[in-house]
Design an enzyme around this catalytic site. Sequence first.
Site, PDB file in Angstrom:
ATOM      1  N   LYS A  83       0.873  -1.176   0.000  1.00 54.00           N
ATOM      2  CA  LYS A  83       0.000   0.000   0.000  1.00 54.00           C
ATOM      3  C   LYS A  83       0.908   1.223   0.000  1.00 54.00           C
ATOM      4  CE  LYS A  83      -3.379   0.029   3.092  1.00 54.00           C
ATOM      5  NZ  LYS A  83      -4.001  -0.089   4.452  1.00 54.00           N
TER       6      LYS A  83
HETATM    7  O1  G3P Z   1      -7.920   0.984   6.700  1.00 52.73           O
HETATM    8  C1  G3P Z   1      -7.794   2.275   7.216  1.00 52.73           C
HETATM    9  C2  G3P Z   1      -8.298   2.353   8.580  1.00 52.73           C
HETATM   10  O2  G3P Z   1      -7.636   1.427   9.414  1.00 52.73           O
HETATM   11  C3  G3P Z   1      -8.280   3.716   9.145  1.00 52.73           C
HETATM   12  O3  G3P Z   1      -9.389   3.780   9.945  1.00 52.73           O
HETATM   13  O4  G3P Z   1     -10.875   4.657  11.666  1.00 52.73           O
HETATM   14  O5  G3P Z   1      -8.376   5.035  11.840  1.00 52.73           O
HETATM   15  O6  G3P Z   1      -9.738   6.239  10.138  1.00 52.73           O
HETATM   16  P1  G3P Z   1      -9.596   5.002  10.962  1.00 52.73           P
END
Ligand code: G3P
Length: 218
Positions: A83
């Site tokens: 990624k």
């Molecule tokens: O895959 C991306 C994710 O893990 C980010 O999530 O909730 O930290 O924005 P968040």
Amino acid sequence: MNIYIDSASPEQIRTADRRVRLAGVTTNPSIVAETDRRYRDVVEHAAAITDGPVFAQVLAEDADGMVREARGYQEWADHVIAKIPATRAGFEALGRLRADGVPAGATVIFTVEQAVVAAENDATFVAPYVGRIDDSGDDGVATTRRIQSIFDAQGFETEVLAASIRNTTQATALYEAGIDAITMSPSVLDAHVDSPETAESVAGFASAWGDRDPPLSE
Ligand code: G3P
């Protein structure tokens, strides 16, 4: 549609894999750091559980380092895909990886334009950060819908992989929009499965059956 689990925990990945046809696993540095395990161990463990892609994010912030890490991750397992964050250095790395035929996806996508440039670089996926786009004051679901509709119109093969999903309302809006793929945390997957009304009804059936013999008893 493909469903991925966003987790660095083998137990959570296995549980998800038992509950739904799992397309693969996404990880990021934050969730790996929470485990206190080596990045490589986390990714290899996930790759042993699923046959689908396991996405591992590069940590380098310069293009040379990103390319080096993306190539190194490929050694961990055949189905590990790097990624690459959608920064200037990231797009340069994506371009170089494309030229070398190394598969890689673009992550931390906040805009439609970033997604288009990633697709033009043959990114295997783009990951719009739905929840964080909302946090920034924009509309994460609407941005992701636009990306999907542009990719469909242009015939891009890049998968639209919605990430940073905080709740089932966001998820179901994306399903309605015909999203290619979604990655969700174990708690959001739980929220897809659990319904108090279902639990209550099932308890009612058990109570109605009482202490009669189970159906397969002699
Ligand atoms: O895959 C991306 C994710 O893990 C980010 O999530 O909730 O930290 O924005 P968040």
